[in-house]
Scaffold this motif. Structure first.
Motif, PDB file in Angstrom:
ATOM      1  N   ARG A   1       0.839  -0.960   0.025  1.00  0.00           N
ATOM      2  CA  ARG A   1       0.236   0.159   0.357  1.00  0.00           C
ATOM      3  C   ARG A   1       1.289   0.921   0.202  1.00  0.00           C
ATOM      4  NH1 ARG A   1      -2.685   1.150   5.763  1.00  0.00           N
ATOM      5  NH2 ARG A   1       0.117   1.691   5.656  1.00  0.00           N
ATOM      6  N   ASP A   2       1.936   1.494   0.733  1.00  0.00           N
ATOM      7  CA  ASP A   2       3.016   2.197   1.004  1.00  0.00           C
ATOM      8  C   ASP A   2       3.700   2.829  -0.108  1.00  0.00           C
ATOM      9  OD1 ASP A   2       1.335   2.737   2.850  1.00  0.00           O
ATOM     10  OD2 ASP A   2       2.604   2.069   4.661  1.00  0.00           O
ATOM     11  N   LEU A   3       3.973   1.720  -0.992  1.00  0.00           N
ATOM     12  CA  LEU A   3       5.370   1.368  -2.009  1.00  0.00           C
ATOM     13  C   LEU A   3       5.947   2.448  -2.261  1.00  0.00           C
ATOM     14  CD1 LEU A   3       6.313  -1.183  -3.274  1.00  0.00           C
ATOM     15  CD2 LEU A   3       5.286  -1.389  -4.779  1.00  0.00           C
ATOM     16  N   GLU A   4       4.367   3.164  -2.528  1.00  0.00           N
ATOM     17  CA  GLU A   4       5.204   4.964  -3.375  1.00  0.00           C
ATOM     18  C   GLU A   4       5.510   6.048  -3.218  1.00  0.00           C
ATOM     19  OE1 GLU A   4       2.202   7.518  -5.727  1.00  0.00           O
ATOM     20  OE2 GLU A   4       1.249   5.310  -6.221  1.00  0.00           O
ATOM     21  N   SER A   5       6.221   5.197  -1.280  1.00  0.00           N
ATOM     22  CA  SER A   5       6.686   6.870  -0.243  1.00  0.00           C
ATOM     23  C   SER A   5       8.681   5.611  -0.478  1.00  0.00           C
ATOM     24  CB  SER A   5       6.159   6.028   1.243  1.00  0.00           C
ATOM     25  OG  SER A   5       5.012   6.469   1.177  1.00  0.00           O
ATOM     26  N   TYR A   6       8.587   4.653  -1.243  1.00  0.00           N
ATOM     27  CA  TYR A   6       9.960   4.226  -1.117  1.00  0.00           C
ATOM     28  C   TYR A   6      10.973   4.765  -2.098  1.00  0.00           C
ATOM     29  CZ  TYR A   6       8.754   0.378   2.474  1.00  0.00           C
ATOM     30  OH  TYR A   6       7.631  -0.539   3.536  1.00  0.00           O
ATOM     31  N   ALA A   7      11.825   4.783  -1.527  1.00  0.00           N
ATOM     32  CA  ALA A   7      12.720   5.432  -2.661  1.00  0.00           C
ATOM     33  C   ALA A   7      12.820   4.528  -4.070  1.00  0.00           C
ATOM     34  CB  ALA A   7      13.969   6.627  -1.925  1.00  0.00           C
ATOM     35  N   PHE A   8      12.996   4.220  -3.888  1.00  0.00           N
ATOM     36  CA  PHE A   8      13.033   2.919  -4.708  1.00  0.00           C
ATOM     37  C   PHE A   8      11.764   2.768  -5.917  1.00  0.00           C
ATOM     38  CE2 PHE A   8      12.421  -0.093  -1.375  1.00  0.00           C
ATOM     39  CZ  PHE A   8      11.712  -0.750  -2.084  1.00  0.00           C
ATOM     40  N   PHE A   9      10.884   3.234  -5.930  1.00  0.00           N
ATOM     41  CA  PHE A   9       9.411   2.970  -6.094  1.00  0.00           C
ATOM     42  C   PHE A   9       9.582   3.355  -7.722  1.00  0.00           C
ATOM     43  CE2 PHE A   9       5.047   5.100  -7.519  1.00  0.00           C
ATOM     44  CZ  PHE A   9       4.208   3.939  -7.861  1.00  0.00           C
ATOM     45  N   GLU A  10      10.078   4.551  -7.582  1.00  0.00           N
ATOM     46  CA  GLU A  10       9.795   5.057  -9.297  1.00  0.00           C
ATOM     47  C   GLU A  10      11.398   4.348 -10.326  1.00  0.00           C
ATOM     48  OE1 GLU A  10       8.519   8.456  -7.569  1.00  0.00           O
ATOM     49  OE2 GLU A  10      10.225   7.037  -6.922  1.00  0.00           O
ATOM     50  N   ASP A  11      11.555   3.072  -9.781  1.00  0.00           N
ATOM     51  CA  ASP A  11      12.538   2.366 -10.542  1.00  0.00           C
ATOM     52  C   ASP A  11      12.111   0.714 -11.203  1.00  0.00           C
ATOM     53  OD1 ASP A  11      14.291   4.715 -10.581  1.00  0.00           O
ATOM     54  OD2 ASP A  11      15.355   3.478  -8.602  1.00  0.00           O
ATOM     55  N   LEU A  12      11.037   1.120 -10.351  1.00  0.00           N
ATOM     56  CA  LEU A  12       9.687  -0.380 -10.627  1.00  0.00           C
ATOM     57  C   LEU A  12       8.981  -0.234 -12.008  1.00  0.00           C
ATOM     58  CD1 LEU A  12       8.535  -1.010  -6.919  1.00  0.00           C
ATOM     59  CD2 LEU A  12      10.423  -2.247  -8.563  1.00  0.00           C
ATOM     60  N   ASP A  13       9.102  -1.231 -12.389  1.00  0.00           N
ATOM     61  CA  ASP A  13       8.058  -1.434 -14.136  1.00  0.00           C
ATOM     62  C   ASP A  13       6.574  -1.673 -13.805  1.00  0.00           C
ATOM     63  OD1 ASP A  13       6.590  -1.790 -16.693  1.00  0.00           O
ATOM     64  OD2 ASP A  13       8.191  -3.251 -17.116  1.00  0.00           O
ATOM     65  N   ARG A  14       5.920  -0.601 -13.279  1.00  0.00           N
ATOM     66  CA  ARG A  14       4.396  -0.392 -12.994  1.00  0.00           C
ATOM     67  C   ARG A  14       3.446  -1.053 -14.375  1.00  0.00           C
ATOM     68  NH1 ARG A  14       3.618  -2.225  -8.741  1.00  0.00           N
ATOM     69  NH2 ARG A  14       1.544  -0.374  -8.457  1.00  0.00           N
TER      70      ARG A  14
ATOM     71  N   LEU B   1      19.538   9.878  21.146  1.00  0.00           N
ATOM     72  CA  LEU B   1      18.611   8.814  20.164  1.00  0.00           C
ATOM     73  C   LEU B   1      18.121   9.074  18.574  1.00  0.00           C
ATOM     74  CD1 LEU B   1      17.344   5.472  20.164  1.00  0.00           C
ATOM     75  CD2 LEU B   1      15.068   6.218  20.771  1.00  0.00           C
ATOM     76  N   GLY B   2      18.370  10.585  18.515  1.00  0.00           N
ATOM     77  CA  GLY B   2      17.769  10.759  17.492  1.00  0.00           C
ATOM     78  C   GLY B   2      19.078  10.799  16.059  1.00  0.00           C
ATOM     79  N   THR B   3      20.119  10.375  17.155  1.00  0.00           N
ATOM     80  CA  THR B   3      21.439   9.926  16.485  1.00  0.00           C
ATOM     81  C   THR B   3      21.280   8.658  15.834  1.00  0.00           C
ATOM     82  OG1 THR B   3      22.823   9.068  18.091  1.00  0.00           O
ATOM     83  CG2 THR B   3      23.021  11.714  17.698  1.00  0.00           C
ATOM     84  N   PHE B   4      20.335   7.845  16.017  1.00  0.00           N
ATOM     85  CA  PHE B   4      20.769   6.122  15.479  1.00  0.00           C
ATOM     86  C   PHE B   4      19.463   6.097  14.896  1.00  0.00           C
ATOM     87  CE2 PHE B   4      19.262   1.856  17.629  1.00  0.00           C
ATOM     88  CZ  PHE B   4      20.691   1.155  16.612  1.00  0.00           C
ATOM     89  N   SER B   5      19.352   5.575  13.739  1.00  0.00           N
ATOM     90  CA  SER B   5      18.362   5.586  12.755  1.00  0.00           C
ATOM     91  C   SER B   5      18.701   4.142  11.404  1.00  0.00           C
ATOM     92  CB  SER B   5      17.757   6.910  11.937  1.00  0.00           C
ATOM     93  OG  SER B   5      18.460   7.073  11.186  1.00  0.00           O
ATOM     94  N   PRO B   6      18.960   3.300  12.602  1.00  0.00           N
ATOM     95  CA  PRO B   6      19.382   1.976  11.661  1.00  0.00           C
ATOM     96  C   PRO B   6      18.320   1.608  10.722  1.00  0.00           C
ATOM     97  CG  PRO B   6      18.444   1.261  13.710  1.00  0.00           C
ATOM     98  CD  PRO B   6      18.897   2.724  14.055  1.00  0.00           C
ATOM     99  N   VAL B   7      18.646   1.200   9.548  1.00  0.00           N
ATOM    100  CA  VAL B   7      17.631  -0.162   8.806  1.00  0.00           C
ATOM    101  C   VAL B   7      17.880  -1.501   8.461  1.00  0.00           C
ATOM    102  CG1 VAL B   7      16.763  -0.256   6.306  1.00  0.00           C
ATOM    103  CG2 VAL B   7      17.687   2.068   7.173  1.00  0.00           C
ATOM    104  N   LYS B   8      17.195  -2.130   9.207  1.00  0.00           N
ATOM    105  CA  LYS B   8      17.411  -3.289   9.895  1.00  0.00           C
ATOM    106  C   LYS B   8      16.418  -4.697   9.076  1.00  0.00           C
ATOM    107  CE  LYS B   8      20.882  -2.795  12.919  1.00  0.00           C
ATOM    108  NZ  LYS B   8      22.093  -2.470  12.047  1.00  0.00           N
ATOM    109  N   THR B   9      14.918  -3.979   8.593  1.00  0.00           N
ATOM    110  CA  THR B   9      14.302  -4.504   7.808  1.00  0.00           C
ATOM    111  C   THR B   9      13.367  -3.355   6.955  1.00  0.00           C
ATOM    112  OG1 THR B   9      11.932  -3.786   8.771  1.00  0.00           O
ATOM    113  CG2 THR B   9      13.387  -5.323   9.652  1.00  0.00           C
ATOM    114  N   VAL B  10      13.434  -4.122   5.236  1.00  0.00           N
ATOM    115  CA  VAL B  10      12.761  -2.431   4.450  1.00  0.00           C
ATOM    116  C   VAL B  10      11.789  -1.730   4.812  1.00  0.00           C
ATOM    117  CG1 VAL B  10      11.275  -4.423   3.463  1.00  0.00           C
ATOM    118  CG2 VAL B  10      12.220  -2.861   1.976  1.00  0.00           C
ATOM    119  N   PHE B  11      11.198  -1.839   6.004  1.00  0.00           N
ATOM    120  CA  PHE B  11       9.969  -1.826   6.485  1.00  0.00           C
ATOM    121  C   PHE B  11      10.534  -0.026   7.438  1.00  0.00           C
ATOM    122  CE2 PHE B  11       8.611  -5.926   6.812  1.00  0.00           C
ATOM    123  CZ  PHE B  11       7.747  -5.747   5.882  1.00  0.00           C
ATOM    124  N   ASP B  12      11.916  -0.089   7.928  1.00  0.00           N
ATOM    125  CA  ASP B  12      12.229   0.442   8.535  1.00  0.00           C
ATOM    126  C   ASP B  12      12.366   2.155   7.819  1.00  0.00           C
ATOM    127  OD1 ASP B  12      12.607  -0.345  11.219  1.00  0.00           O
ATOM    128  OD2 ASP B  12      14.624  -1.290  10.076  1.00  0.00           O
TER     129      ASP B  12
END
Length: 505
Positions: A117-130, A486-497
């Protein structure tokens, strides 16, 4: 292991038979658990700078850092496959379903439904063949598979993390360069970065650097120099079966596995730098959050530079022709205890001046690290503790949960009393007071490795990981722990992050 082909395999890797026997012995005996003495807390062991402290250290950094050769070091060789674990599982579950059944399956899975549902929010959305209204399975295949973006096999550094606009979407690698440009350039306007990467992805990183570096140089006015290295093959470790017999592939070859990020101490040791900032490739932020991160990077750098200058001054004084008096020696021991968290030997106050001076030289003449620590709010990560080494010294260490004996109530109580965890935010000094480079492998505690259970070709095996880069590989360094927000820590462990508020550009 007397087969000729085994010796040839070892020769190609640069590993000696004695080294292999030592690893087999480690599998048989295991590694001792960490001997925790107490958690490092704001009351003892973690420095909480007041406002005037911050101003002092920020000023110290701004005036002293430009004269140093500064380097930004980013371990970036790991593949991002674990980041997409849920998506891979969804693809496997939907395999063979028609579109109707796929849609029904997705509706019953909150995480996958929300992701699509939120796919358009991801930075790679524009690279997909829709085109053609792809099914859920086809969309996931475009993201993860080689016929699409191939994100399932790329490293995190080459994934698009942040979207500022449809035509301005940045990889984690680009964000690291932009952040480093704010604090890690030297007095001549040169920004140096070093990434450890997999050989398979070197060309991808070079291509991304060629794409973004000229633009950032033009914006910042800096010269940006980026180089890369690989984890050395001689740091690979032997795998064994459950009976501690060397594991052989179906082709009959010995199986070696990468020794973990602790192997990168060799890569760090090979670098020419006075000051090195280290953080993980997935801990990045968009532009709007960068000022806070830069502020605390500079703060940690100022604390390191002042600490290093004091250590260098002490060592120069200890080696001077005029011997320091007892008052000076006591001031040095107080510094080790109060700033570096070093536990002083029992009876030190009764030692002759010459013995105390010798101990101070041996203790002070080490690499130095200043590590940011974040309040523990449930995020995974190693924690800061006072730890007793095998020779009885007590010092500040970063310890992972797997290093702590789960069957020892006292050790578990110390673990549960800890207040902070390690977000991997370090700045390091790698030279001695004479300007020479330390040999970093000499400061590794070899008893702090890990043994993990894996499998290959459907068979179980045991793998050996070397002492972690910021754990046992730096165990004999001088250490300062500093609280950072805590604001200095923003890891991406899963794609949902990537769609959490802290990653919204």
């Amino acid at each position: 292991m007397t087969e000729k082909k085994d010796l040839e395999q070892l020769r190609k890797k640069g590993i000696g038979p004695d080294q292999i026997q030592k690893q087999i012995d480690q599998f048989r005996t295991g590694f001792p658990f960490a001997d925790l003495v107490a958690p490092a807390t704001p009351e003892q062991g973690i420095f909480l700078p007041e406002r005037e402290d911050e101003e002092h250290f920020l000023s110290y950094f701004s005036t002293r850092a430009p004269a140093n050769r500064i380097l930004r070091f980013v371990p970036a060789s790991g593949a991002a496959s674990r980041m997409f674990k849920s998506l891979f599982a969804a693809m496997e579950a939907m395999e063979g379903m028609d579109r109707t059944d796929q849609t029904a399956w997705v509706e019953g899975r909150d995480d996958i439904r929300t992701f699509l549902r939120d796919l358009e929010s991801y930075a790679f959305f524009e690279d997909l063949d829709r085109k053609g209204d792809p099914s859920p399975l086809e969309v996931l295949g475009q993201i993860l598979g080689p016929e699409g973006l191939d994100y399932g096999s790329l490293p995190k550094g080459l994934l698009k993390f942040h979207k500022y606009a449809p035509r301005d979407r940045r990889t984690a690698f680009e964000e690291h360069i932009r952040e480093a440009a704010s604090y890690a350039a030297d007095g001549e306007g040169v920004l140096r970065m070093h990434l450890t990467v997999s050989p398979d992805h070197l060309e991808g990183f070079k291509a991304e650097a060629a794409r973004v570096v000229p633009k950032i140089e033009k914006e910042s006015g800096l010269q940006i120099r980026i180089d890369f290295s690989f984890q050395l093959p001689e740091t690979d470790t032997l795998a064994v079966d459950p009976d501690n017999v060397p594991f052989r592939t179906r082709a009959g070859e010995l199986l070696f596995r990468p020794g973990g990020h602790g192997a990168l101490i060799r890569n760090l040791d090979a670098l020419d730098a006075d000051l090195v900032f280290i953080s993980n490739i997935d801990n990045v932020c968009p532009d709007r959050n960068r000022p806070e991160r830069v502020h605390y990077k500079q703060l940690l750098g100022g604390i390191l530079l002042e600490s290093r200058d004091k250590v260098f001054s002490f060592l120069s004084r200890l080696e001077s022709r005029t011997r320091p008096d007892r008052q000076e020696l006591n001031a040095m021991t107080d510094f080790l205890r109060d700033r570096m968290g070093f536990s002083l030997p029992t009876g030190l106050e009764g030692w002759p001046d010459s013995d105390l001076a010798g101990w101070l030289i041996r203790t002070l003449n080490r690499p130095i690290r200043v590590c940011g620590m974040v309040r523990n709010e449930g995020e995974p990560g190693g924690g800061p503790f006072y730890v007793r080494s095998g020779d009885g010294d007590v010092s500040l260490q970063i310890v992972e949960g797997s290093q702590i004996d789960p069957g020892d109530p006292e050790q578990q109580n110390i673990l549960n009393a800890s207040t902070h965890f390690n977000p991997v935010d370090l700045v390091c000094s790698l030279r001695d007071h004479r300007g020479g480079k330390f040999s970093l492998p000499e400061f590794v505690d070899p008893d702090t490795g890990f043994i993990s259970e894996k499998s290959m070709e459907g068979r179980p095996l045991k793998a050996l990981e070397l002492p972690g880069l910021w754990n046992g590989a730096m165990a004999r360094w001088l250490t300062v722990f500093v609280e950072v927000p805590l604001g200095t820590f923003s890891p991406v462990k899963t794609v949902f992050d990537l769609v959490r508020p802290e990653h919204r550009a």
